[in-house]
Structures are given as C-alpha cells and as structure tokens.
Design a protein around this motif. Structure first.
Motif, PDB file in Angstrom:
ATOM      1  N   PRO A 472      22.439  15.011 -12.338  1.00 27.94           N
ATOM      2  CA  PRO A 472      21.995  13.456 -12.186  1.00 27.94           C
ATOM      3  C   PRO A 472      22.659  12.802 -10.978  1.00 27.94           C
ATOM      4  O   PRO A 472      21.879  12.052 -10.291  1.00 27.94           O
ATOM      5  N   ASN A 473      23.570  13.102 -10.575  1.00 30.35           N
ATOM      6  CA  ASN A 473      24.095  12.533  -9.368  1.00 30.35           C
ATOM      7  C   ASN A 473      23.752  13.026  -8.125  1.00 30.35           C
ATOM      8  O   ASN A 473      23.850  12.293  -7.022  1.00 30.35           O
ATOM      9  N   ASP A 474      23.258  14.062  -8.140  1.00 28.51           N
ATOM     10  CA  ASP A 474      22.538  14.899  -7.206  1.00 28.51           C
ATOM     11  C   ASP A 474      21.383  14.097  -6.635  1.00 28.51           C
ATOM     12  O   ASP A 474      20.836  13.887  -5.446  1.00 28.51           O
ATOM     13  N   LEU A 475      20.819  13.565  -7.735  1.00 23.86           N
ATOM     14  CA  LEU A 475      19.523  12.649  -7.471  1.00 23.86           C
ATOM     15  C   LEU A 475      20.015  11.177  -7.260  1.00 23.86           C
ATOM     16  O   LEU A 475      19.272  10.459  -6.450  1.00 23.86           O
ATOM     17  N   ASN A 476      20.746  10.674  -7.879  1.00 25.17           N
ATOM     18  CA  ASN A 476      21.154   9.278  -7.850  1.00 25.17           C
ATOM     19  C   ASN A 476      21.836   8.903  -6.330  1.00 25.17           C
ATOM     20  O   ASN A 476      21.503   7.989  -5.823  1.00 25.17           O
ATOM     21  N   THR A 477      22.429  10.025  -5.623  1.00 27.25           N
ATOM     22  CA  THR A 477      22.835   9.825  -4.193  1.00 27.25           C
ATOM     23  C   THR A 477      21.851  10.415  -3.173  1.00 27.25           C
ATOM     24  O   THR A 477      22.076  10.253  -2.066  1.00 27.25           O
ATOM     25  N   ALA A 478      20.769  10.704  -3.634  1.00 30.30           N
ATOM     26  CA  ALA A 478      19.709  11.286  -2.729  1.00 30.30           C
ATOM     27  C   ALA A 478      18.937  10.091  -2.088  1.00 30.30           C
ATOM     28  O   ALA A 478      19.196   9.010  -2.506  1.00 30.30           O
ATOM     29  N   MET A 479      18.420  10.451  -1.073  1.00 25.73           N
ATOM     30  CA  MET A 479      17.652   9.478  -0.175  1.00 25.73           C
ATOM     31  C   MET A 479      16.277   9.393  -0.550  1.00 25.73           C
ATOM     32  O   MET A 479      15.579  10.511  -1.106  1.00 25.73           O
ATOM     33  N   MET A 480      15.601   8.399  -0.278  1.00 26.71           N
ATOM     34  CA  MET A 480      13.808   8.494  -0.638  1.00 26.71           C
ATOM     35  C   MET A 480      13.407   7.190   0.447  1.00 26.71           C
ATOM     36  O   MET A 480      14.348   6.518   1.093  1.00 26.71           O
ATOM     37  N   ILE A 481      12.134   7.096   0.705  1.00 27.02           N
ATOM     38  CA  ILE A 481      11.540   6.157   1.514  1.00 27.02           C
ATOM     39  C   ILE A 481      11.741   4.771   0.687  1.00 27.02           C
ATOM     40  O   ILE A 481      11.759   4.601  -0.507  1.00 27.02           O
ATOM     41  N   ASP A 482      11.729   3.722   1.750  1.00 22.08           N
ATOM     42  CA  ASP A 482      12.009   2.466   0.893  1.00 22.08           C
ATOM     43  C   ASP A 482      10.769   1.970   0.684  1.00 22.08           C
ATOM     44  O   ASP A 482      10.058   1.398   1.510  1.00 22.08           O
ATOM     45  N   LEU A 483      10.016   2.064  -0.514  1.00 16.79           N
ATOM     46  CA  LEU A 483       8.661   1.812  -0.709  1.00 16.79           C
ATOM     47  C   LEU A 483       8.339   0.367  -0.734  1.00 16.79           C
ATOM     48  O   LEU A 483       7.410   0.071  -0.192  1.00 16.79           O
ATOM     49  N   ALA A 484       9.550  -0.493  -1.002  1.00 15.52           N
ATOM     50  CA  ALA A 484       9.274  -2.183  -1.072  1.00 15.52           C
ATOM     51  C   ALA A 484       8.811  -2.452   0.377  1.00 15.52           C
ATOM     52  O   ALA A 484       8.238  -3.467   0.529  1.00 15.52           O
ATOM     53  N   ASN A 485       9.512  -1.751   1.481  1.00 16.44           N
ATOM     54  CA  ASN A 485       9.017  -2.263   2.790  1.00 16.44           C
ATOM     55  C   ASN A 485       7.669  -1.620   3.441  1.00 16.44           C
ATOM     56  O   ASN A 485       7.404  -2.106   4.415  1.00 16.44           O
ATOM     57  N   MET A 486       7.245  -0.991   2.531  1.00 13.62           N
ATOM     58  CA  MET A 486       5.655  -0.584   3.042  1.00 13.62           C
ATOM     59  C   MET A 486       4.755  -1.703   3.106  1.00 13.62           C
ATOM     60  O   MET A 486       4.850  -2.481   2.132  1.00 13.62           O
ATOM     61  N   PRO A 487       3.748  -1.642   3.982  1.00 15.96           N
ATOM     62  CA  PRO A 487       2.807  -2.740   3.943  1.00 15.96           C
ATOM     63  C   PRO A 487       2.008  -2.881   2.394  1.00 15.96           C
ATOM     64  O   PRO A 487       1.969  -1.671   1.707  1.00 15.96           O
ATOM     65  N   ILE A 488       1.686  -3.939   1.904  1.00 15.97           N
ATOM     66  CA  ILE A 488       1.342  -4.037   0.372  1.00 15.97           C
ATOM     67  C   ILE A 488      -0.061  -3.515   0.254  1.00 15.97           C
ATOM     68  O   ILE A 488      -0.336  -2.980  -0.466  1.00 15.97           O
ATOM     69  N   SER A 489      -0.810  -3.348   1.621  1.00 20.02           N
ATOM     70  CA  SER A 489      -2.179  -2.666   1.626  1.00 20.02           C
ATOM     71  C   SER A 489      -1.962  -1.251   1.184  1.00 20.02           C
ATOM     72  O   SER A 489      -2.839  -0.591   0.453  1.00 20.02           O
ATOM     73  N   THR A 490      -0.832  -0.478   1.944  1.00 17.46           N
ATOM     74  CA  THR A 490      -0.573   0.705   1.406  1.00 17.46           C
ATOM     75  C   THR A 490      -0.321   0.840  -0.004  1.00 17.46           C
ATOM     76  O   THR A 490      -0.767   1.927  -0.475  1.00 17.46           O
ATOM     77  N   GLN A 491       0.776   0.109  -0.298  1.00 16.99           N
ATOM     78  CA  GLN A 491       0.781   0.164  -1.796  1.00 16.99           C
ATOM     79  C   GLN A 491      -0.125   0.087  -2.613  1.00 16.99           C
ATOM     80  O   GLN A 491      -0.339   1.022  -3.667  1.00 16.99           O
ATOM     81  N   THR A 492      -1.088  -0.900  -2.276  1.00 17.84           N
ATOM     82  CA  THR A 492      -2.150  -0.946  -3.302  1.00 17.84           C
ATOM     83  C   THR A 492      -3.210   0.297  -3.318  1.00 17.84           C
ATOM     84  O   THR A 492      -3.729   0.695  -4.311  1.00 17.84           O
ATOM     85  N   THR A 493      -3.182   0.764  -1.987  1.00 25.01           N
ATOM     86  CA  THR A 493      -4.279   2.030  -1.878  1.00 25.01           C
ATOM     87  C   THR A 493      -3.482   3.214  -2.595  1.00 25.01           C
ATOM     88  O   THR A 493      -4.473   3.672  -3.419  1.00 25.01           O
ATOM     89  N   ILE A 494      -2.263   3.439  -2.451  1.00 24.85           N
ATOM     90  CA  ILE A 494      -1.680   4.510  -3.299  1.00 24.85           C
ATOM     91  C   ILE A 494      -1.713   4.229  -4.981  1.00 24.85           C
ATOM     92  O   ILE A 494      -2.065   5.159  -5.629  1.00 24.85           O
ATOM     93  N   GLU A 495      -1.549   3.063  -5.290  1.00 23.50           N
ATOM     94  CA  GLU A 495      -1.685   2.565  -6.964  1.00 23.50           C
ATOM     95  C   GLU A 495      -3.161   3.015  -7.354  1.00 23.50           C
ATOM     96  O   GLU A 495      -3.253   3.188  -8.295  1.00 23.50           O
ATOM     97  N   ASN A 496      -4.262   2.412  -6.480  1.00 19.71           N
ATOM     98  CA  ASN A 496      -5.442   2.695  -6.855  1.00 19.71           C
ATOM     99  C   ASN A 496      -5.532   4.271  -7.174  1.00 19.71           C
ATOM    100  O   ASN A 496      -6.599   4.510  -7.983  1.00 19.71           O
ATOM    101  N   LEU A 497      -5.370   5.002  -6.139  1.00 19.08           N
ATOM    102  CA  LEU A 497      -5.597   6.269  -6.133  1.00 19.08           C
ATOM    103  C   LEU A 497      -4.825   6.982  -7.476  1.00 19.08           C
ATOM    104  O   LEU A 497      -5.674   7.735  -8.151  1.00 19.08           O
ATOM    105  N   TYR A 498      -3.792   6.343  -7.712  1.00 18.72           N
ATOM    106  CA  TYR A 498      -3.195   6.726  -9.008  1.00 18.72           C
ATOM    107  C   TYR A 498      -3.963   6.691 -10.301  1.00 18.72           C
ATOM    108  O   TYR A 498      -4.416   7.395 -11.158  1.00 18.72           O
ATOM    109  N   HIS A 499      -4.614   5.356 -10.343  1.00 17.69           N
ATOM    110  CA  HIS A 499      -5.221   5.013 -11.352  1.00 17.69           C
ATOM    111  C   HIS A 499      -6.701   5.602 -11.667  1.00 17.69           C
ATOM    112  O   HIS A 499      -7.091   5.878 -12.572  1.00 17.69           O
ATOM    113  N   GLN A 500      -7.306   6.037 -10.318  1.00 16.54           N
ATOM    114  CA  GLN A 500      -8.570   6.588 -10.686  1.00 16.54           C
ATOM    115  C   GLN A 500      -8.552   8.174 -11.069  1.00 16.54           C
ATOM    116  O   GLN A 500      -9.419   8.763 -11.469  1.00 16.54           O
TER     117      GLN A 500
END
Length: 521
Positions: A472-500
């Motif tokens: 668990p701590n290997d993942l808790n201390t891992a790094m990832m993209i800061d998704l919240a800082n992505m443009p809202i348009s990119t976030q929405t596009t990815i969410e729509n692809l997921y839903h479809q």
C-alpha cells in the motif's frame, strides 16, 4: 569433480522440498568467481568465514586461487553438512561446524567473509529469538519483518577484521522495502559499503527461486567516500565488472557513482541504479493527494472464513452471516466488476462470501465456529489477536481495487458491485475534500493508462522473471499527474470517452487518453 557438478549431483539426490526448506539455492560459478576475487583483492587475507556453507562453492573457488588461507564454515542442515564433509575431506584448512551461525562465533574476526545466506521471510524462521540475538549484540532496533539474509549480513559486517572484505549475494528487495531502511542505514553508518551489483530483474540467478539478486561488496578500509551501483543484464557482463573491481580503490569507469553522504536509507535505492520514469515528467503530485491505499481484509485462515454457495449450503450457514467478497484475483480478469459479474461467480460456485459471525446466534453457526476451534484456527497468528477470534477486520467496500502482484503493470478494477475484497487486492479509497475537483471516472481512467503504470513502476518491488509487487505505501508515496490542473475541456473529453466505452468493456479509447495526457506534461 568439476565445480558445478557437485551441486548438480547433490540436487539429483536431494528433493526440491528439502532444499527449499533450508533455502538451498546454489550460486552459479561465474558469480562465485567474482565474489572470491573481491576477497582476494585483500593481499593480507589469511582467515575466511563462509557463514552459510552449503556445498562450499566459495571455499572451493578461493582455494583454487590461494591455498594459504584457513576457512571456517557453518551450516544447520545435517544432510548437506555430511555431503560437504566428504567434498572437503582432504582439505585440512577447512573447518566445518554443524551449527547455527546466527548464535555462534560472535567474538571472532575474519579477513574475508563470503556468503549466499538463506532466503527466509520472517514467518519461516524463529525471527523473534534471532532478532533478539542480533539486536543485543549490535545495539540495533530492527523490525519484526526483517528477512533472515539481512541479519546474516549485519552479523558478518560486525565480524569483519580491519582491512577485511565481505561479499554477499542476496535478494535485492531489501533495498526497496520498508524493513530494509534500517539495514541500509547500518551499511552507511559502518562505512563499509563499496559496491552494489544488481542483476537484471528478468533473469533468475538461482534455479527454482523467484527472486531478484544483487551482490553486496563491503570493505573495512580507509576508502569510504563513494559507493558504486552497477546493473548487469547477463552473465556475460561479469567479465568487464570483474576487471573494474580488480582496480579498486580506483573509481570505476561505468555504473552510478554516489558519494556516501548523498545516499538516503529511507528511500528506495532503485533510484541509484535504475532510471526513474517520473524524471521524464513535470507537474507530478503524490498519489496520496487523490486517494489512499490500504490492504484488503486478512482473515487469518481463508479456507475457514470464505464460502461458496455450496459450502454455505453444506454447513447450513444463513445468508445473514455471509458478506459478498472477492477472494481470488484470478476469479475476475476485467476492469469493471459489476453485480452481474458477482452473480456469475456465485453460480460458478466460487468462494465469494466472507463469514461475518460476530453476532452469531444459532446452532449451525455456533457449530461451525466450534469446528474452527477444533482445527485450532482460533490460535493462529491473526486470529489469536482478535476478540472474538472470528471477528472481521473493519473495511468499507473500496470503490477501486488494485492488484498486489503483476507482471504486465498494475491492474485496477472499478468495484461497481460494492463488495469487499481480501488481500488478493489492495483497496483504493478516494480522498474526501481534496478529490472534489475531479470526478471518480477521470481518476479511474487515468489509472488504466500506460502512462500511469509507467510512473507507478518506479515504486514497485521487483522479483524474478519480471514479477512486481506493490505494498500500500508503495502506491501512497508514488507520483501521478496532477489531474485537477488539466484544462477542464481535457477532463470533460476523457470523462465522455469513459462513459461511451467503459460500460461496453471497450478499452481501445485508453490509447487516445494516454496521448492526451502526455501532451499535458
């Protein structure tokens, strides 16, 4: 008899089960040569210790090159000890003892110590008494999860004479595990570590053992300033390595050279010998910003606590005492686990129910608990520390599961059925508050991308044949993209692809998502 023929003959006569019981995995001759040459670099060497003697491959190699040394060897297995006695019958300078090295010989010092120690996890040996012995002698505080091979190494460093050298071949997992932090700290504090040689993780050094391997070279001399980290891809690379080791203390012309003061025992040391994927990218944040990982439910005895439909019928256990639960990762291969998937496992008579008997009230359930006690399930390590012994660990169903072991990258599963999971998966819980800026769909889609798995790989614990493990701590201390800082348009596009696509178990869209994310970095 040729060097490796002795090992081959022994293996043909002794069962694999016996050899595994005593952790008898024999060192290939080219590696024994390299380790012996490190010791022989000490021209004043007269006394040698082989703490886990086995069939004495190191002693045989050393004696081929230098006869004017005396060797002491320890082993605890009478069978291999008797075999070794015959092999060294004519070698008067070799003294063998049928004794446990960890409890003996503390007062003696040696010019050379060379070892392939037993690889046994903390639950496979009497770790409490061994830890007590080591901690009292070395004035160290070690975790109860410490592996036996590292205790061998710590004791050997203590027994190294001034000017002496030590060579150990061990699994490399201690460099990237929590229990290894104190071991690495001790290596640095004693100022003895000189060279770490890591074998390519996709090549097994030992037959019949799924483990990584590394060679630890130490010296008790004045050359304390730097440590070399080298990675070799195959046995053929050893020849160049041997040549460079022979030039010690001159700094080698390959590998990663680190000053001792720059080494941090609290981080995974793969950062010093393996390219880190996270270094390619900017604007990364800790995974813990978005979610928390904890292990799945540990029952203490899965055979007793897990039920299939037929087993519940056989013991007449009411549904009110059974909780839906995924018990084996092999029971589901996809990415979305739905209520329909759960019902299919039920009909296939898979074990997908977990006993919840804390409020048991009935003859049948009490009878089953009495059956468990007759099998002594109530005095196992986990159950003995629970009150009552059959009480479950408290867990809410996790919205996302992640695999513990893998060979092709982490596997994430969306738990749409909202059921529990055992330790076959870790639980991922989304952080409240911090997570409000992005959707769970966006977060889960990101986890499925190759980019996410690439960055997570920095924190993996490597085993043989490409096997990876994440605590668990290997993942808790891992790094990832800061998704919240992505443009809202990119976030929405990815969410729509997921839903479809996701409801139809169509995942080809992940390649497009992966490309979009890389453009944001």
């Amino acid at each position: 008899m040729q060097q490796q023929e002795i090992e081959q003959q022994y293996c043909s006569q002794v069962s694999l089960a016996h050899r595994k019981q005593f952790a008898q995995f024999f060192t290939p001759q080219p590696i024994a040569e390299l380790m012996a040459d490190w010791l022989l670099g000490n021209a004043q060497m007269k006394t040698v210790l082989e703490p886990a003697f086995g069939l004495g491959v190191f002693s045989r190699t050393l004696l081929k090159k230098k006869q004017t040394i005396t060797i002491k060897g320890f082993d605890v297995d009478n069978q291999i000890f008797s075999y070794a006695q015959k092999v060294f019958m004519s070698q008067e300078q070799v003294h063998l003892l049928l004794d446990d090295y960890m409890y003996n010989d503390w007062a003696n010092r040696y010019d050379g110590i060379i070892c392939n120690p037993p690889y046994l996890k903390f639950h496979d040996y009497d770790n409490k008494s061994v830890l007590k012995e080591v901690q009292s002698k070395l004035n160290l505080k070690l975790t109860g999860f410490t592996n036996l091979y590292t205790l061998f190494l710590l004791k050997s460093l203590y027994q190294l004479a001034d000017g002496g050298r030590c060579a150990y071949i061990v699994p490399s997992e201690f460099m990237n595990s929590d229990y290894g932090k104190l071991v690495k700290k001790h290596l640095l504090e004693t100022e003895t570590l000189r060279h770490v040689i890591v074998f390519n993780f996709r090549e097994n050094v030992f037959d019949d053992a799924i483990t990584t391997a590394c060679i630890i070279l130490c010296a008790k001399d004045e050359h304390k300033g730097f440590v070399q980290f080298s990675t070799i891809q195959s046995m053929e690379d050893l020849s160049q390595l041997c040549w460079n080791i022979g030039k010690y203390p001159q700094k080698p012309d390959f590998g990663q050279i680190c000053s001792v003061t720059s080494l941090d025992p609290n981080i995974k040391w793969k950062a010093y010998y393996q390219q880190q994927n996270r270094d390619k990218y900017k604007n990364l944040v800790p995974f813990s910003n978005y979610a928390k990982v904890v292990r799945g439910i540990a029952t203490g005895c899965n055979d007793f606590f897990t039920f299939s439909k037929e087993k519940a019928k056989e013991h007449e256990i009411s549904e009110k005492y059974l909780l839906p639960c995924i018990c084996h990762s092999v029971d589901f291969k996809g990415n979305l686990f739905t209520a329909k998937d759960f019902e299919q496992l039920v009909e296939q008579n898979k074990k997908v129910f977990l006993l919840n008997a804390q409020d048991a009230n009935g003859d049948k359930i009490r009878k089953y608990l009495q059956y468990g006690e007759s099998k002594k399930y109530h005095i196992r390590h986990l159950t003995a520390n629970r009150n009552p012994w059959y009480a479950l660990e408290r867990r809410q169903p996790a919205p996302i599961w992640v695999s513990v072991f893998n060979r092709s990258g982490l596997r994430f599963v969306r738990n749409e059925a909202n059921i529990l999971n055992l330790t076959t998966f870790h639980c991922i819980y989304l952080q409240q508050g911090l997570f409000n800026d992005i959707s769970a769909d966006l977060f889960f889609t990101y986890l499925l991308t190759d980019l996410a798995k690439e960055i997570f790989a920095d924190n993996a614990r490597e085993y043989g044949n490409g096997l990876q493990k994440f605590e668990p701590n290997d993942l808790n201390t891992a790094m990832m993209i800061d998704l919240a800082n992505m443009p809202i348009s990119t976030q929405t596009t990815i969410e729509n692809l997921y839903h479809q696509n996701a409801p139809n178990n169509s995942w080809d869209f992940l390649k497009d998502v992966n490309d979009m994310l890389r453009k944001e970095l």
